[in-house]
Design an enzyme around this catalytic site. Structure first.
Site, PDB file in Angstrom:
ATOM      1  N   PHE A  61      24.240  34.260 -56.843  1.00 30.35           N
ATOM      2  CA  PHE A  61      23.177  33.269 -56.727  1.00 30.35           C
ATOM      3  C   PHE A  61      22.886  32.841 -55.300  1.00 30.35           C
ATOM      4  O   PHE A  61      21.750  32.463 -54.990  1.00 30.35           O
ATOM      5  CB  PHE A  61      23.504  32.038 -57.590  1.00 30.35           C
ATOM      6  CG  PHE A  61      23.235  32.275 -59.047  1.00 30.35           C
ATOM      7  CD1 PHE A  61      21.949  32.193 -59.557  1.00 30.35           C
ATOM      8  CD2 PHE A  61      24.250  32.622 -59.905  1.00 30.35           C
ATOM      9  CE1 PHE A  61      21.680  32.437 -60.884  1.00 30.35           C
ATOM     10  CE2 PHE A  61      24.004  32.874 -61.247  1.00 30.35           C
ATOM     11  CZ  PHE A  61      22.711  32.778 -61.744  1.00 30.35           C
ATOM     12  N   GLU A  62      23.865  32.913 -54.428  1.00 32.91           N
ATOM     13  CA  GLU A  62      23.622  32.520 -53.047  1.00 32.91           C
ATOM     14  C   GLU A  62      22.945  33.639 -52.268  1.00 32.91           C
ATOM     15  O   GLU A  62      22.071  33.392 -51.457  1.00 32.91           O
ATOM     16  CB  GLU A  62      24.939  32.125 -52.367  1.00 32.91           C
ATOM     17  CG  GLU A  62      25.622  30.899 -52.949  1.00 32.91           C
ATOM     18  CD  GLU A  62      24.837  29.619 -52.757  1.00 32.91           C
ATOM     19  OE1 GLU A  62      23.866  29.600 -51.960  1.00 32.91           O
ATOM     20  OE2 GLU A  62      25.182  28.623 -53.423  1.00 32.91           O
TER      21      GLU A  62
END
Length: 201
Positions: A61-62
């Site tokens: 997600f990052e």
């Protein structure tokens, strides 16, 4: 940390005293090495460790953005505000990160490792001796990495009380940024909740 031993060694190697310019150049080089190893973050003692599932979730997600043509990473503004907090690499924010900040991929990886150590330690301290599986712990570290809210979130209180079903439902409440629901946060909270439930059975 004193750099005198380094300067003394270089003097012996060169066989002459160091000039003021020499000392400044060495200082600058050491500063760059320190920043490139673990940029803009102090060392935190390791108290507990996030597992592979948690690291994979955070990385998914990052992402490691924003990549430049030269292969290094450049800081970018928060999507909700268009400004602060500026982010670089694997979601790193904070002091020293803003417009024009550029790191190598190695620096981004080192910062992630240091941040995971820090956030895992904070989660472990907050949970104390509450029974916690690795998957539950990983989910909560991912949550805390993104929100910084492990100390005030209801999900933490419910987890410590042993209400795992109730705690799992709390993840979805944390999907707002800039006063609006963010699709990326909805997806992230759903996957954190799924990982948490996987360790709750």
């Amino acid at each position: 940390m004193s750099r005198k031993p380094l300067f003394d060694t270089i003097r012996r190697i060169l066989g002459r005293p160091l000039t003021t310019a020499d000392v400044q150049r060495i200082d600058d080089a050491v500063d760059i090495l320190d920043q490139d190893r673990v940029p803009c973050v102090p060392h935190y003692p390791r108290t507990d460790a996030i597992g592979a599932d948690g690291i994979a979730l955070i990385k998914r997600f990052e992402g490691c953005a924003k990549k430049r043509r030269d292969g290094r990473m450049e800081a970018y503004p928060d999507p909700a505000t268009g400004g602060d907090p500026w982010t670089i690499g694997w979601g790193a924010t904070g002091h020293g990160i803003g417009p024009g900040t550029i790191w190598t991929r190695e620096a981004c990886d080192a910062r992630l490792e240091a941040d995971l150590e820090r956030y895992a330690g904070e989660v472990a301290a907050e949970l104390g001796d509450a029974p916690t599986s690795q998957q539950q712990f990983d989910a909560m570290v991912s949550f805390h990495y993104n929100t910084g809210a492990i100390g005030r979130a209801t999900l933490t209180r419910l987890h410590k009380a042993g209400d795992f079903a109730g705690a799992a439902l709390e993840f979805e409440r944390w999907c707002h940024a800039g006063g609006r629901v963010m699709k990326g946060l909805v997806r992230r909270r759903a996957q954190e909740a799924a990982l948490y439930r996987k360790g709750s059975g």
